[in-house]
Design an enzyme around this catalytic site. Structure first.
Site, PDB file in Angstrom:
ATOM      1  N   ASP A   1       1.746   4.279   8.838  1.00  0.00           N
ATOM      2  CA  ASP A   1       2.745   4.121  10.544  1.00  0.00           C
ATOM      3  C   ASP A   1       3.280   3.020   9.556  1.00  0.00           C
ATOM      4  O   ASP A   1       3.351   2.015   9.284  1.00  0.00           O
ATOM      5  CB  ASP A   1       1.311   3.528  11.304  1.00  0.00           C
ATOM      6  CG  ASP A   1       1.506   3.491  12.293  1.00  0.00           C
ATOM      7  OD1 ASP A   1       2.295   4.354  12.777  1.00  0.00           O
ATOM      8  OD2 ASP A   1       1.903   2.252  12.923  1.00  0.00           O
TER       9      ASP A   1
ATOM     10  N   GLU B   1      -3.812   6.065  -9.956  1.00  0.00           N
ATOM     11  CA  GLU B   1      -4.423   5.989 -10.688  1.00  0.00           C
ATOM     12  C   GLU B   1      -5.743   7.452 -10.204  1.00  0.00           C
ATOM     13  O   GLU B   1      -6.012   7.989 -10.879  1.00  0.00           O
ATOM     14  CB  GLU B   1      -5.574   4.801 -10.699  1.00  0.00           C
ATOM     15  CG  GLU B   1      -4.838   4.070 -10.716  1.00  0.00           C
ATOM     16  CD  GLU B   1      -6.125   2.719 -10.728  1.00  0.00           C
ATOM     17  OE1 GLU B   1      -6.743   2.777 -10.401  1.00  0.00           O
ATOM     18  OE2 GLU B   1      -4.914   1.556 -10.065  1.00  0.00           O
TER      19      GLU B   1
END
Ligand code: TEU
Length: 535
Positions: free
Chosen positions: A211, A259
């Site tokens: 956001d 990851e």
């Protein structure tokens, strides 16, 4: 989490994905209390799978006092009890994945709720405390500190960005006073967000929407604008928009996402395309929303320019474009296209704007085919596939702070947030009233109707997923009459959209895959119609 078979190659699904935006509070009500919830979403997962979307983006579903519809987060690790529980969110993520649908959550790093533990601790600890350093607290100006410490205007309709607390200090909030801005120079703020990302990635979330992604970093001196524009300053460093320090934050986030094989989509409203593209460098965000396209009027020349510029600005960084027609902040598409001004501008919103919904719907159908044929990822906002218009929410029922902060002149954003009509039966005491004529838009009524918006979206999303030529790959413009957009995609796919004042002849083709409206009796493409052709 088990690796369920998914319809797209795992590594690059996001480059061409169709992502459906779920505004939970208004999507589907599982317990009949008038507020949408996770049970409602879980029950409608087959509908979403049927629609043919690759992922769901959930607007904030965390614990929140809902001062700004959930963009005031009190705790990222708790689902708001109005929506359900964390265990239910985990089930939802797993069930969606079994249907081949990934999940994106929304992170709001610029601010937290004033009920967040950090802010309550900062208030309790008082001036000069380490707790206050997580935010932007300052003494006021004037003899008794009675004046705000700065002059930045709010992102939400006028009003200031400083609020005074009982001990006399003031704190900064770019949005409402219930959304205190975090201090991104503080290592604890960075650490906490990295942990929040891991928390959700560990639960099988495939991506995060960020956001207000270009607003978090602030000049530590919080200097006055002193009459200068609150919009970005081309070629100069702005005190709170698009600051260079942000890129280090997003690089560290990217390392974490990598990851887990997760992706980001940033909410980046920036007019300068070079500055915008910096967020999309290979070690930063994967994608960002394309607000130039969303704001663009229904005008062939303007749309062509927006598409061309969008593709050009993404090319150097190798990021796919995203295409969005509407979201939970902007006027719904069928309404916008049915007005004299068909572009979107927050400042232009007003009550009582005359709207031709039949025209708007016809154009929105054409816009859907145009958008879904473009190279990159697309976002569909809940209810867009039903062709819902912007609702006129009665003044006494409006909840959006944008309305109140305008002094009541701006209708705010609730008109695009009204609960979805699933059947002709309205929701039980919906949190925002559903217009009396919405049974006509109900999903079950549109189901199976060959002319409905729902059927158009299902067919178009299905073709986009399964047929050759969609997704990535080149776009080449064809010469076309004024007011007509025509471009080719790989494998002989051809999209033509007629925004001119009358019918036009189609270019040579071997088959018609899909049209937003029927061709006329003589085989011409009528005004405000788009088609997908195969050459
Ligand atoms: O919106 C941010 C946003 O729309 C503004 O930054 C916009 O640029 C400005 O209002 C234009 O004047 C996001 C969410 O999408 C929205 O729902 C939230 O209310 C807002 O952030 C605050 O978190």
């Amino acid at each position: 989490m088990a690796d369920f078979p998914l319809p797209r190659p795992a590594a690059d699904w996001w480059r061409t994905a169709a992502i459906y935006q779920v505004y939970v509070r208004s999507f589907a009500d599982g317990d009949g209390d008038g507020t949408g919830d996770l049970a409602g979403v879980r029950a409608r997962l087959p509908y979403l799978a049927d629609l043919g979307v690759d992922a769901l983006w959930f607007t904030p579903w965390y614990l929140s006092p809902l001062a700004d519809g959930g963009y005031d987060v009190a705790d990222y690790r708790t689902i708001d009890p109005a929506f359900g529980t964390l265990a239910e969110a985990e089930k939802l993520i797993a069930e969606a994945r079994e249907l081949g649908i990934r999940t994106l959550v929304d992170i709001v790093p610029n601010h937290v709720s004033d009920r967040h533990a950090w802010f309550r601790a900062a208030l309790a600890a008082g001036p000069g405390s380490p707790e206050r350093e997580l935010f932007h607290f300052r003494p006021g100006r004037g003899e008794h500190g009675e004046l705000p410490p700065g002059d930045w205007p709010s992102q939400f309709n006028g009003a200031g960005t400083w609020t005074r607390v009982p001990d006399g200090e003031w704190y900064l909030h770019l949005f409402t006073p219930q959304q205190p801005d975090l201090n991104w120079d503080h290592p604890a703020v960075r650490r906490e967000h990295e942990e929040v990302l891991r928390f959700w990635f560990e639960r099988g979330v495939a991506g995060v929407r960020i956001d207000s992604a270009a607003l978090l970093a602030k000049d530590p001196a919080l200097p006055d604008l002193a009459g200068r524009s609150p919009e970005p300053w081309p070629g100069e460093t702005h005190p709170y928009i698009d600051r260079d320090e942000l890129h280090a934050v997003y690089r560290s986030w990217r390392a974490i996402a990598d990851e887990y094989g997760a992706i980001f989509v940033g909410e980046v409203w920036l007019p300068d395309s070079e500055r915008f593209a910096r967020y999309l460098r290979p070690d930063e965000l994967h994608t960002a929303f394309n607000f130039s396209f969303l704001s663009c009027p229904w005008d062939a020349g303007r749309l062509r320019t927006s598409i061309t510029e969008t593709l050009a600005e993404h090319a150097p960084v190798g990021a796919p474009a995203t295409w969005v027609l509407c979201n939970h902040d902007v006027t719904r598409t069928v309404t916008r296209y049915g007005r004299a001004d068909t572009g979107f501008d927050f400042a232009a919103k007003a009550f009582g704007t005359p709207t031709d919904l039949e025209l708007g719907t016809r154009r929105a159908r054409a816009a859907a085919l145009l958008t879904l044929a473009l190279p990159g990822a697309v976002y569909v906002y809940q209810g867009e596939e039903l062709g819902l218009p912007e609702a006129d929410v009665p003044i006494g029922r409006i909840q959006d702070p944008m309305h109140f902060r305008s002094g009541g002149t701006d209708p705010g954003r609730d008109g695009c947030r009204v609960p979805l009509p699933w059947t002709a039966e309205p929701w039980n005491e919906p949190w925002l009233p559903q217009p009396a004529d919405w049974p006509a838009y109900a999903a079950d009524r549109q189901d199976g109707d060959p002319d409905s918006m729902l059927t158009l979206y299902r067919t178009a999303l299905g073709l986009r997923r399964a047929a050759a030529g969609f997704g990535g790959g080149a776009l080449e413009w064809l010469n076309a009459p004024p007011g007509v957009l025509a471009f080719t995609r790989p494998d002989g796919l051809l999209c033509v959209a007629n925004l001119s004042g009358g019918p036009v002849a189609l270019p040579a083709h071997t088959s018609l895959l899909l049209g937003s409206s029927a061709l006329d009796d003589t085989g011409l493409l009528p005004q405000d119609t788009a088609v997908w052709l195969r050459t």
